[in-house]
Write an enzyme that holds these catalytic residues in place. Structure first.
Site, PDB file in Angstrom:
ATOM      1  N   LEU A 251       1.046  -0.978  -0.220  1.00 47.62           N
ATOM      2  CA  LEU A 251      -0.163  -0.449   0.248  1.00 47.62           C
ATOM      3  C   LEU A 251       0.690   1.353   0.009  1.00 47.62           C
ATOM      4  O   LEU A 251       0.407   1.975  -0.141  1.00 47.62           O
ATOM      5  CB  LEU A 251      -1.316   0.142   1.267  1.00 47.62           C
TER       6      LEU A 251
ATOM      7  N   PHE B  95      11.385   4.527   6.888  1.00 44.98           N
ATOM      8  CA  PHE B  95      11.878   3.298   7.970  1.00 44.98           C
ATOM      9  C   PHE B  95      10.861   2.176   7.567  1.00 44.98           C
ATOM     10  O   PHE B  95      10.711   0.843   8.462  1.00 44.98           O
ATOM     11  CB  PHE B  95      12.261   3.337   9.511  1.00 44.98           C
TER      12      PHE B  95
ATOM     13  N   VAL C 242       4.140  -1.031   4.360  1.00 44.92           N
ATOM     14  CA  VAL C 242       2.244  -1.105   5.067  1.00 44.92           C
ATOM     15  C   VAL C 242       1.981  -1.724   3.371  1.00 44.92           C
ATOM     16  O   VAL C 242       2.092  -1.599   2.460  1.00 44.92           O
ATOM     17  CB  VAL C 242       1.852   0.219   4.873  1.00 44.92           C
TER      18      VAL C 242
ATOM     19  N   LYS D 105       1.885  -2.763   8.886  1.00 43.70           N
ATOM     20  CA  LYS D 105       2.593  -1.840   8.885  1.00 43.70           C
ATOM     21  C   LYS D 105       3.943  -2.835   9.222  1.00 43.70           C
ATOM     22  O   LYS D 105       4.624  -3.330  10.443  1.00 43.70           O
ATOM     23  CB  LYS D 105       3.312  -0.892   8.965  1.00 43.70           C
TER      24      LYS D 105
ATOM     25  N   ASP E 121       3.441  15.640  12.065  1.00 44.42           N
ATOM     26  CA  ASP E 121       3.522  15.684  10.344  1.00 44.42           C
ATOM     27  C   ASP E 121       1.800  15.179   9.555  1.00 44.42           C
ATOM     28  O   ASP E 121       1.680  14.478   8.671  1.00 44.42           O
ATOM     29  CB  ASP E 121       4.609  13.921   9.640  1.00 44.42           C
TER      30      ASP E 121
END
Length: 300
Positions: A32, A37, A40, A55, A145
């Site tokens: 996805l 780092f 997904v 993830k 973020d």
């Protein structure tokens, strides 16, 4: 098969496990997305006949403190507009975070496909993200973020805030240092390289996000770091003439250069646009307190 999860007797907290149920319980289907780092993947959880997002956190020795912080924050999150963490599976080199799958994908893709969003839709999505950020700030968590790629849409049109890899839990009055985030969303105080109050960082990001949804482009568009710094710290941007006054005013409030003058998330929650949009929001697809029972395996 229900894409957003089964309705079971649920309510268990996300847990960690050193077991390896992947060989029998999960079927990896497709990638996805990728992060700095992590990776997904879409996976199928056989026991519950449910699609989940997994993830994969790699290079654990180097980034272990970052991973532990992200996992700790996500385990504490319980809100319908924040992606739900179901299960943490620890292996020697990789940690797997099994999460709720939002089937309609990234908000950014929706914006790019349409050029911009109708104001009614932008208001609804923005209101849901504001509720998610309010929940974070109430729990002393700053995301740092917030951006269109970190907001997913589920099959009912609900927004889900994701990716807490840069998030931090702060104490009252605590200041942070260091540049972080995604350049087009970065607040002016980040370019000063000094200490900053982390909460106004999220508020600036919300302003950029709202502008992007209704305009279809970023308010600051330089391709270089120095150019972006100059644009952001000067505060020169133009809101399209067709934007309604209610959205126009919120964007202006959130993109104030001085972080001390930016509204708090509680201030934004009281704006008439947010109050009006709350009544139009669709019901949550999966109550935030719920997680598929077979995903919440007992563990440490």
């Amino acid at each position: 098969m229900k894409e957003e999860g089964l309705t079971l007797k649920q309510g268990m907290e996300a847990c960690s496990s050193v077991e390896d149920p992947f060989n029998t319980d999960y079927r990896m289907m497709m990638t996805l997305g990728h992060g700095h780092f992590s990776e997904v993947k879409l996976a199928f959880h056989v026991p519950t006949v449910t699609c989940v997002a997994v993830k994969l956190l790699r290079n654990k020795k180097k980034y272990n403190s970052i991973f532990n912080s992200e996992i700790s924050v996500m385990k504490s999150m319980n809100h319908p507009n924040i992606i739900k963490l179901f299960h943490v599976i620890e292996k020697e080199e990789i940690t797997y975070l099994v999460m709720e799958h939002a089937s309609e994908g990234e908000l950014l893709r929706r914006i790019l496909e349409r050029g911009s969003l109708p104001e009614s839709e932008a208001e609804m999505i923005f209101t849901q993200v504001v509720h998610a950020v309010n929940y974070c700030h109430e729990n002393q968590v700053v995301h740092r973020d917030i951006k269109a790629t970190n907001i997913l849409m589920d099959c009912r049109g609900n927004a889900k805030l994701i990716d807490f890899s840069l998030s931090v839990k702060v104490t009252p009055g605590q200041k942070l240092r260091g540049f972080c985030g995604t350049l087009p969303y970065c607040a002016p105080e980040l370019f000063a390289r000094g200490e900053y109050d982390p909460y106004p960082i999220d508020m600036w990001c919300l302003g950029i996000l709202l502008f992007l949804m209704v305009a279809g482009h970023f308010p600051f568009q330089s391709k270089s770091f120095s150019g972006m710094r100059n644009e952001v710290t000067s505060g020169n941007f133009t809101i399209p003439h067709y934007v309604s006054i209610s959205i126009f005013n919120i964007i202006l409030e959130l993109l104030i250069i001085n972080p001390c003058r930016r509204p708090t998330i509680k201030d934004i929650m009281r704006r008439p646009m947010i109050r009006a949009s709350e009544a139009r929001s669709p019901p949550p697809s999966t109550p935030a307190s719920q997680a598929p029972r077979a995903l919440a395996l007992s563990g440490p």
